[in-house]
Design a protein around this motif. Structure first.
Motif, mmCIF file in Angstrom:
data_model
loop_
_atom_site.group_PDB
_atom_site.id
_atom_site.type_symbol
_atom_site.label_atom_id
_atom_site.label_comp_id
_atom_site.label_asym_id
_atom_site.label_seq_id
_atom_site.Cartn_x
_atom_site.Cartn_y
_atom_site.Cartn_z
ATOM 1 N N LEU A 73 -24.830 98.456 109.225
ATOM 2 C CA LEU A 73 -26.275 98.523 109.439
ATOM 3 C C LEU A 73 -26.835 99.475 108.400
ATOM 4 N N MET A 74 -27.774 98.994 107.622
ATOM 5 C CA MET A 74 -28.202 99.728 106.433
ATOM 6 C C MET A 74 -29.709 99.708 106.305
ATOM 7 N N GLU A 75 -30.247 100.809 105.792
ATOM 8 C CA GLU A 75 -31.646 100.793 105.380
ATOM 9 C C GLU A 75 -31.734 101.337 103.963
ATOM 10 N N SER A 76 -32.881 101.172 103.351
ATOM 11 C CA SER A 76 -33.112 101.664 101.986
ATOM 12 C C SER A 76 -32.093 101.098 101.024
ATOM 13 N N ALA A 79 -32.090 102.274 97.375
ATOM 14 C CA ALA A 79 -31.696 103.610 96.956
ATOM 15 C C ALA A 79 -30.251 103.606 96.461
ATOM 16 N N TYR A 80 -29.983 104.428 95.469
ATOM 17 C CA TYR A 80 -28.672 104.439 94.831
ATOM 18 C C TYR A 80 -27.562 104.790 95.816
ATOM 19 N N GLY A 81 -27.755 105.880 96.586
ATOM 20 C CA GLY A 81 -26.690 106.329 97.473
ATOM 21 C C GLY A 81 -26.291 105.305 98.527
ATOM 22 N N PRO A 82 -27.227 104.809 99.347
ATOM 23 C CA PRO A 82 -26.864 103.791 100.340
ATOM 24 C C PRO A 82 -26.253 102.538 99.737
ATOM 25 N N THR A 83 -26.786 102.072 98.609
ATOM 26 C CA THR A 83 -26.269 100.855 97.989
ATOM 27 C C THR A 83 -24.811 101.026 97.562
ATOM 28 N N HIS A 84 -24.494 102.152 96.961
ATOM 29 C CA HIS A 84 -23.130 102.357 96.474
ATOM 30 C C HIS A 84 -22.187 102.748 97.607
ATOM 31 N N THR A 85 -22.698 103.330 98.674
ATOM 32 C CA THR A 85 -21.858 103.546 99.851
ATOM 33 C C THR A 85 -21.445 102.209 100.450
ATOM 34 N N LEU A 86 -22.386 101.264 100.539
ATOM 35 C CA LEU A 86 -22.054 99.925 101.020
ATOM 36 C C LEU A 86 -21.007 99.277 100.123
ATOM 37 N N ARG A 87 -21.155 99.433 98.829
ATOM 38 C CA ARG A 87 -20.178 98.855 97.915
ATOM 39 C C ARG A 87 -18.792 99.463 98.139
ATOM 40 N N GLY A 88 -18.741 100.762 98.422
ATOM 41 C CA GLY A 88 -17.469 101.393 98.722
ATOM 42 C C GLY A 88 -16.828 100.824 99.973
ATOM 43 N N SER A 99 -13.328 91.630 106.452
ATOM 44 C CA SER A 99 -14.582 91.180 105.871
ATOM 45 C C SER A 99 -15.698 92.118 106.327
ATOM 46 N N VAL A 100 -16.814 92.060 105.626
ATOM 47 C CA VAL A 100 -17.955 92.927 105.930
ATOM 48 C C VAL A 100 -19.201 92.071 106.099
ATOM 49 N N THR A 101 -19.925 92.312 107.170
ATOM 50 C CA THR A 101 -21.232 91.696 107.398
ATOM 51 C C THR A 101 -22.265 92.807 107.452
ATOM 52 N N SER A 102 -23.301 92.713 106.636
ATOM 53 C CA SER A 102 -24.306 93.779 106.597
ATOM 54 C C SER A 102 -25.673 93.257 106.996
ATOM 55 N N VAL A 103 -26.440 94.128 107.622
ATOM 56 C CA VAL A 103 -27.823 93.848 107.997
ATOM 57 C C VAL A 103 -28.673 94.993 107.477
ATOM 58 N N THR A 104 -29.748 94.680 106.770
ATOM 59 C CA THR A 104 -30.636 95.698 106.226
ATOM 60 C C THR A 104 -31.871 95.832 107.102
ATOM 61 N N LEU A 105 -32.177 97.063 107.501
ATOM 62 C CA LEU A 105 -33.338 97.330 108.347
ATOM 63 C C LEU A 105 -34.609 97.316 107.515
ATOM 64 N N VAL A 130 -22.879 102.761 109.970
ATOM 65 C CA VAL A 130 -24.334 102.883 109.873
ATOM 66 C C VAL A 130 -24.677 103.720 108.649
ATOM 67 N N ILE A 131 -25.439 103.123 107.732
ATOM 68 C CA ILE A 131 -25.968 103.859 106.575
ATOM 69 C C ILE A 131 -27.481 103.903 106.762
ATOM 70 N N ALA A 132 -27.925 104.768 107.642
ATOM 71 C CA ALA A 132 -29.353 104.869 107.992
ATOM 72 C C ALA A 132 -29.768 106.315 107.781
ATOM 73 N N PRO A 133 -30.248 106.652 106.586
ATOM 74 C CA PRO A 133 -30.415 108.056 106.228
ATOM 75 C C PRO A 133 -31.623 108.757 106.828
ATOM 76 N N ARG A 134 -32.467 108.050 107.583
ATOM 77 C CA ARG A 134 -33.661 108.690 108.139
ATOM 78 C C ARG A 134 -33.443 109.065 109.602
ATOM 79 N N SER A 135 -33.992 110.180 110.013
ATOM 80 C CA SER A 135 -33.802 110.663 111.382
ATOM 81 C C SER A 135 -34.441 109.725 112.401
ATOM 82 N N THR A 136 -35.527 109.035 112.030
ATOM 83 C CA THR A 136 -36.161 108.120 112.976
ATOM 84 C C THR A 136 -35.243 106.948 113.308
ATOM 85 N N SER A 137 -34.534 106.440 112.314
ATOM 86 C CA SER A 137 -33.604 105.345 112.570
ATOM 87 C C SER A 137 -32.467 105.797 113.468
#
Length: 341
Positions: A73-76, A79-88, A99-105, A130-137
């Motif tokens: 589960l990903m947002e942003s 942004a460089y950091g979240p995108t490359h974390t997903l790639r990792g 396998s990996v299934t991703s959903v972007t918020l 979860v790669i959701a870097p905002r506190s609201t998420s």
């Protein structure tokens, strides 16, 4: 002598017709998705048994209760950091035969986290990163009851979730120490948006380290991570600043500052030292090349995947994992050479 052809294997649409449901409902039953009525589930399972329907992946999942799939589960995603974390995560998953299934918020959709989790659950996942870097998420995620292990990429310890991150405090300390050791005693912090967990962690660490060094107390400037904001900030100063260094919360902001001060006729680093955070690939080619700290986003993603797979297999995992950060010295920071006031 001719032989009779082998009987055709039943397919998912035949199962759906026998059960009187859609083939998507059959798929959701096979993946143990939530929110399926018990009588519907029973009809589908009965049809599967009657037709002896066993696709290989479903058979493995039914037998082991694991799908060899991790949800992200990903947002942003821009942004460089979240995108490359997903790639990792994706690279490490391939090596682990997952396998990996991703959903972007969508940031503007308050129901996004819950809907995202439902989408991942419907596809059958053994765990969720979860790669959701905002506190609201993250606050919205706390209201959800998860059926699988969850690992969150965030810097601070969390009472609800297992967490993985680079050590934001360590990175901030390295930068403040570097500037202070060069002789700077008045440092401005250009922060990222404080709804972002990493920006908040860096801001807190900056204040603590500045106090330890007895640096001048100065309000922070809250930016939006962008080079544009930092550039406009530097151009908009009504007089030449009296601080001698700036700790920018990310490399893009540092780039905007360097550009803006250059147009103001303020030389970096002769008159103003600037440091960033992240070590983006192009930072060695800034003018001047940027002093920053390097966090390995691919390693963060790989570690998050390793931990969520271990948790899905019932193993004990650490509540908090922090990866080290490395100082990269280049030419955008130097000893102060006289006041600018």
């Amino acid at each position: 002598m001719a032989t009779d052809p082998a009987p055709e294997r039943p397919n998912i649409r035949q199962v759906a017709a026998r059960a009187g449901v859609s083939h998507m409902t059959v798929s959701r039953v096979l993946n143990d998705a939530p929110n399926i009525r018990p009588d519907t589930r029973d009809r589908v399972l009965a049809a599967i048994a009657e037709l002896n329907y066993r696709p290989s992946n479903a058979a493995r999942a039914l037998a082991t209760q694991r799908h060899q799939r991790i949800g992200v589960l990903m947002e942003s995603h821009f942004a460089y950091g979240p995108t490359h974390t997903l790639r990792g995560i994706e690279l490490a998953a391939g090596e682990a035969d997952y396998s990996v299934t991703s959903v972007t918020l969508r940031a503007e959709d308050p129901a996004g986290p819950r809907e995202g989790i439902e989408q991942l659950s419907a596809q059958g996942v053994d765990g969720i990163c979860v790669i959701a870097p905002r506190s609201t998420s993250l606050s919205a995620l706390r209201q959800i009851e998860f059926r699988v292990p969850v690992v969150v990429v965030k810097s601070d310890r969390d009472p609800t979730f297992v967490t993985v991150s680079a050590d934001q405090r360590m990175g901030t300390n390295l930068l403040v120490d570097h500037l202070a050791e060069l002789g700077h005693r008045d440092i401005l912090h250009l922060a990222g948006p404080l709804d972002w967990l990493d920006a908040r962690a860096r801001e807190r660490a900056f204040h603590e380290r500045a106090k330890a060094w007895k640096l001048a107390e100065r309000p922070i400037v809250v930016g939006d991570w962008s080079a544009d904001f930092a550039y406009e900030y530097a151009l908009g100063l009504k007089r030449r600043p009296d601080y001698t260094a700036i700790f920018a919360a990310n490399d893009e902001s540092a780039l905007g500052l360097i550009h803006g001060f250059s147009e103001r006729g303020i030389s970096v680093p002769d008159e103003m030292s600037i440091v960033g955070f992240d070590d983006l690939p192009m930072t060695a080619h800034f003018l001047p090349p940027l002093t920053t700290v390097r966090q390995d986003f691919h390693a963060i993603g790989a570690k998050a995947l390793e931990i969520v797979i271990a948790a899905a297999k019932g193993r004990d995992v650490p509540q908090r994992t922090r990866l080290p950060i490395e100082l990269v010295r280049r030419r955008s920071a130097a000893a102060p050479r006289g006041g600018l006031g």
